[in-house]
Design a protein around this motif. Structure first.
Motif, PDB file in Angstrom:
ATOM      1  N   UNK A 114      40.847  24.906  55.723  1.00 12.42           N
ATOM      2  CA  UNK A 114      41.787  25.863  56.632  1.00 12.42           C
ATOM      3  C   UNK A 114      42.438  26.798  55.505  1.00 12.42           C
ATOM      4  N   UNK A 115      42.257  26.602  54.132  1.00 15.00           N
ATOM      5  CA  UNK A 115      43.296  27.495  53.268  1.00 15.00           C
ATOM      6  C   UNK A 115      42.387  28.110  52.387  1.00 15.00           C
ATOM      7  N   UNK A 116      40.847  27.783  52.380  1.00 13.79           N
ATOM      8  CA  UNK A 116      39.903  28.100  51.201  1.00 13.79           C
ATOM      9  C   UNK A 116      39.780  29.783  51.153  1.00 13.79           C
ATOM     10  N   UNK A 117      39.528  30.135  52.759  1.00 21.05           N
ATOM     11  CA  UNK A 117      38.943  31.482  52.915  1.00 21.05           C
ATOM     12  C   UNK A 117      39.625  32.656  52.446  1.00 21.05           C
ATOM     13  N   UNK A 118      40.755  32.797  53.135  1.00 26.33           N
ATOM     14  CA  UNK A 118      41.391  33.977  52.923  1.00 26.33           C
ATOM     15  C   UNK A 118      41.769  34.185  51.099  1.00 26.33           C
ATOM     16  N   UNK A 119      42.399  33.149  50.688  1.00 29.97           N
ATOM     17  CA  UNK A 119      42.710  33.180  49.337  1.00 29.97           C
ATOM     18  C   UNK A 119      41.575  33.114  48.365  1.00 29.97           C
ATOM     19  N   UNK A 120      40.436  32.482  48.846  1.00 25.37           N
ATOM     20  CA  UNK A 120      39.268  32.118  48.087  1.00 25.37           C
ATOM     21  C   UNK A 120      38.537  33.553  48.000  1.00 25.37           C
ATOM     22  N   UNK A 121      38.357  34.228  49.267  1.00 24.44           N
ATOM     23  CA  UNK A 121      37.341  35.179  49.317  1.00 24.44           C
ATOM     24  C   UNK A 121      38.365  36.459  48.498  1.00 24.44           C
ATOM     25  N   UNK A 122      39.594  36.220  48.519  1.00 27.94           N
ATOM     26  CA  UNK A 122      40.571  37.517  47.736  1.00 27.94           C
ATOM     27  C   UNK A 122      40.108  37.122  46.256  1.00 27.94           C
ATOM     28  N   UNK A 123      40.289  36.075  45.768  1.00 29.60           N
ATOM     29  CA  UNK A 123      39.964  35.741  44.341  1.00 29.60           C
ATOM     30  C   UNK A 123      38.481  36.071  44.213  1.00 29.60           C
ATOM     31  N   UNK A 124      37.801  35.938  44.872  1.00 25.31           N
ATOM     32  CA  UNK A 124      36.314  36.080  44.902  1.00 25.31           C
ATOM     33  C   UNK A 124      35.984  37.634  44.406  1.00 25.31           C
ATOM     34  N   UNK A 125      36.493  38.679  45.463  1.00 26.84           N
ATOM     35  CA  UNK A 125      36.290  39.826  45.378  1.00 26.84           C
ATOM     36  C   UNK A 125      37.193  40.571  44.308  1.00 26.84           C
ATOM     37  N   UNK A 126      38.158  40.006  43.780  1.00 29.22           N
ATOM     38  CA  UNK A 126      38.886  40.710  42.803  1.00 29.22           C
ATOM     39  C   UNK A 126      38.153  40.476  41.491  1.00 29.22           C
ATOM     40  N   UNK A 127      37.552  39.334  41.109  1.00 28.92           N
ATOM     41  CA  UNK A 127      36.957  39.193  39.796  1.00 28.92           C
ATOM     42  C   UNK A 127      35.383  39.253  39.814  1.00 28.92           C
ATOM     43  N   UNK A 128      34.746  39.581  41.195  1.00 27.42           N
ATOM     44  CA  UNK A 128      33.408  39.952  41.035  1.00 27.42           C
ATOM     45  C   UNK A 128      33.370  41.352  41.189  1.00 27.42           C
ATOM     46  N   UNK A 129      33.928  42.034  42.107  1.00 27.49           N
ATOM     47  CA  UNK A 129      33.822  43.342  42.451  1.00 27.49           C
ATOM     48  C   UNK A 129      34.806  44.407  42.127  1.00 27.49           C
ATOM     49  N   UNK A 130      36.128  44.015  42.285  1.00 27.46           N
ATOM     50  CA  UNK A 130      37.301  45.058  41.772  1.00 27.46           C
ATOM     51  C   UNK A 130      37.411  45.168  40.245  1.00 27.46           C
ATOM     52  N   UNK A 131      37.053  44.085  39.379  1.00 32.67           N
ATOM     53  CA  UNK A 131      36.677  43.990  37.926  1.00 32.67           C
ATOM     54  C   UNK A 131      36.036  42.988  37.757  1.00 32.67           C
ATOM     55  N   UNK A 132      34.682  42.975  37.519  1.00 28.97           N
ATOM     56  CA  UNK A 132      33.771  41.877  37.104  1.00 28.97           C
ATOM     57  C   UNK A 132      33.963  41.302  35.990  1.00 28.97           C
ATOM     58  N   UNK A 133      34.674  40.058  36.023  1.00 26.22           N
ATOM     59  CA  UNK A 133      35.230  39.404  34.810  1.00 26.22           C
ATOM     60  C   UNK A 133      34.176  38.819  34.058  1.00 26.22           C
ATOM     61  N   UNK A 134      34.182  38.841  33.063  1.00 21.78           N
ATOM     62  CA  UNK A 134      32.946  37.894  32.197  1.00 21.78           C
ATOM     63  C   UNK A 134      33.825  37.336  30.884  1.00 21.78           C
ATOM     64  N   UNK A 135      33.061  36.687  30.093  1.00 19.59           N
ATOM     65  CA  UNK A 135      33.538  35.612  29.051  1.00 19.59           C
ATOM     66  C   UNK A 135      34.246  36.826  27.802  1.00 19.59           C
ATOM     67  N   UNK A 136      33.986  37.994  27.844  1.00 18.83           N
ATOM     68  CA  UNK A 136      34.888  38.700  27.029  1.00 18.83           C
ATOM     69  C   UNK A 136      35.979  39.500  27.489  1.00 18.83           C
ATOM     70  N   UNK A 137      36.405  39.352  29.068  1.00 13.13           N
ATOM     71  CA  UNK A 137      37.494  40.008  29.700  1.00 13.13           C
ATOM     72  C   UNK A 137      38.708  39.009  29.204  1.00 13.13           C
ATOM     73  N   UNK A 138      39.892  40.213  28.843  1.00 17.30           N
ATOM     74  CA  UNK A 138      41.054  39.595  29.024  1.00 17.30           C
ATOM     75  C   UNK A 138      42.023  40.038  30.215  1.00 17.30           C
TER      76      UNK A 138
END
Ligand code: NDP
Length: 326
Positions: A114-138
C-alpha cells in the motif's frame, strides 16, 4: 461505504469519517476493495488547499486492495493489486484507472504494498532520471528517515553512492544508517561546512531535498559548482521566490522542481516504474519500513503525526475489514 471526506480545506481536523455511496467504475477504471491506504505528504497539501482540489473529496491516491469489479472483465476479481492516482483511498472502496495498477508480488505484505508505489517510484525517478546516481556520486538527502528519504537512500546505497543524510533526531539517524547512509547529520548552522568536510572538502554532486523552504539556502550552499539542487518537496513550505543570480554565485548550479506525475506520464512509464519498485521490494533491495497502521477513523491523527515530524518511513491507514487480518 465508510470514507474520510474533506468538506472544506484546513488542518487535520477537517478529515471526517463519513458514510458515502460506493464509487462506480467507468470502462477505463476498476473498482477496488481497499485494504490499506498509503498516507503521503501530498495528501496534506490537497487537504490544506495548498494544492487545488474541489471539495467535498475523499483524500488519498495510493493503496493496496483486491479488485472487486472490472467492467471489461480483464482482471480477475479478487486479484491483489497496488495502485496510485486512485480517486480517494481513505475509503473502503475506490476506483482507479486500469493503467495505474500493478500486481502485488507473492509474499509482499499488504501494508508494504500500500505504501511502496508513490514514495518508491519517486525515489526511483529521482536517482535514475533526475540525476542518475552512480558509485562516484556524492549526494545529500534531507528528511532522510522519511518515506521517500529511506527509499532513496536504499537505492543510492545499492548504486554505491556516498550518501549524506540529514535528519532531526537520533532515532531517525539510526534508521538512515540502517538504510545505507554513509554519514548522518543533524540541522545546525555549520551543516553545509560539516558535510563538505566529510566529502573531502568538496560540495556534493546533488542535493535531494523534500523539505523545501527551510533548506533551500543550505542546498545551494552544500552543492558543488555545476551540481544539481533537486527540490522535490515542501514539507516546511514552498521555496520562496529567489534571485536567479544566486545560482551563478553558488557556482553555476542547476535547480529542478520535479514531480512524479511528469515521470509517470504514460501508462507504459508508470508500469515500468511500478514494476521496478515491486521487484525491488520482492528481492529485498527495498526494505519498506511501515509504521503500525492507523484506523480509518484516525486519519486526522495520521496527518497530525506526519506534519509534526513524528513518523518515520511510510504511513498507512487500515481501510476495511479485509485489512484487519494482515
Ligand atoms: P516524510 O515521511 O519525509 O515526512 C516529512 C519529513 O520532512 C519529516 O518527517 C521531517 O523529517 C521533515 N521535515 C523537515 N522540516 C519539516 C517541517 N517544518 N515540517 C514537517 N516536516 C519537516 O514525507 P514523505 O516521504 O511523504 O514526503 C517527503 C517529501 O517528498 C514531501 O515534501 C513530499 O511532498 C515530497 N514528495 C514529492 C514528490 C514529487 O514527485 N515531487 C512525490 C512524493 C513526495 P525530520 O524530522 O528528519 O526533519
Amino acid at each position: 461505504m465508510k470514507a474520510i471526506q474533506v468538506s472544506k480545506h484546513g488542518g487535520p481536523e477537517v478529515l471526517a469519517l463519513t458514510d458515502v455511496p460506493a464509487p462506480t467504475p467507468s470502462e477505463e477504471q476498476v473498482l477496488i476493495d481497499v485494504s490499506f491506504a498509503g498516507v503521503n505528504y501530498i495528501d496534506t497539501y490537497f487537504r490544506s488547499g495548498a494544492y487545488p482540489s474541489e471539495v467535498p473529496y475523499i483524500p488519498g491516491s495510493e493503496g493496496c486492495g483486491r479488485v472487486a469489479h472490472d467492467p471489461r472483465g480483464e482482471i480477475v476479481e479478487g486479484t491483489l493489486v497496488a495502485f496510485n492516482e486512485a480517486q480517494g483511498t481513505y475509503a473502503e472502496q475506490t476506483v482507479v484507472d486500469r493503467g495505474r495498477i500493478v500486481a502485488v508480488p507473492e509474499g509482499v505484505d499488504e501494508k508494504v504494498a500500500a505504501s511502496m508505489l508513490l514514495q518508491g517510484m519517486t525515489a526511483h525517478y529521482l536517482v535514475t532520471d533526475t540525476y542518475p546516481v552512480e558509485e562516484t556520486t556524492s549526494l545529500v538527502v534531507t528528511a532522510g528517515a522519511g518515506g521517500v528519504g529511506l527509499m532513496l537512500t536504499q537505492l543510492a546505497a545499492a548504486a554505491g553512492a556516498t550518501i549524506f543524510s540529514v535528519v532531526s533526531t537520533e532515532e531517525k539517524a539510526e534508521l538512515a544508517r540502517e538504510a545505507g547512509a554513509t554519514e548522518v547529520f543533524h540541522y545546525g548552522p555549520t551543516l553545509a561546512d560539516d558535510i563538505r568536510a566529510a566529502n573531502g572538502g568538496n560540495g556534493v554532486d546533488v542535493v535531494f531535498d523534500g523539505v523545501g523552504k527551510d533548506t533551500f539556502e543550505f542546498a545551494l550552499d552544500v552543492v558543488r559548482p555545476r551540481g544539481l539542487v533537486c527540490s522535490f518537496g515542501s514539507a516546511s513550505g514552498d521555496v520562496e521566490a529567489f534571485d536567479l543570480q544566486e545560482l551563478k554565485k553558488a557556482g553555476s548550479v542547476y535547480v529542478t522542481r520535479p514531480m512524479l506525475a511528469h515521470y509517470t506520464s504514460t501508462d507504459e512509464e508508470f508500469r515500468a516504474r511500478a514494476q521496478a519498485v515491486a521487484r525491488a521490494v520482492e528481492d529485498g533491495t527495498f526494505s519498506v519500513r511501515v509504521q503500525e497502521p492507523y484506523e480509518l477513523a484516525d486519519a486526522r491523527q495520521a496527518h497530525e503525526d506526519l506534519q509534526a515530524r513524528k513518523t518515520t518511513g511510510s504511513v498507512v491507514i487500515r481501510t476495511s475489514a479485509s485489512g484487519k487480518s494482515s
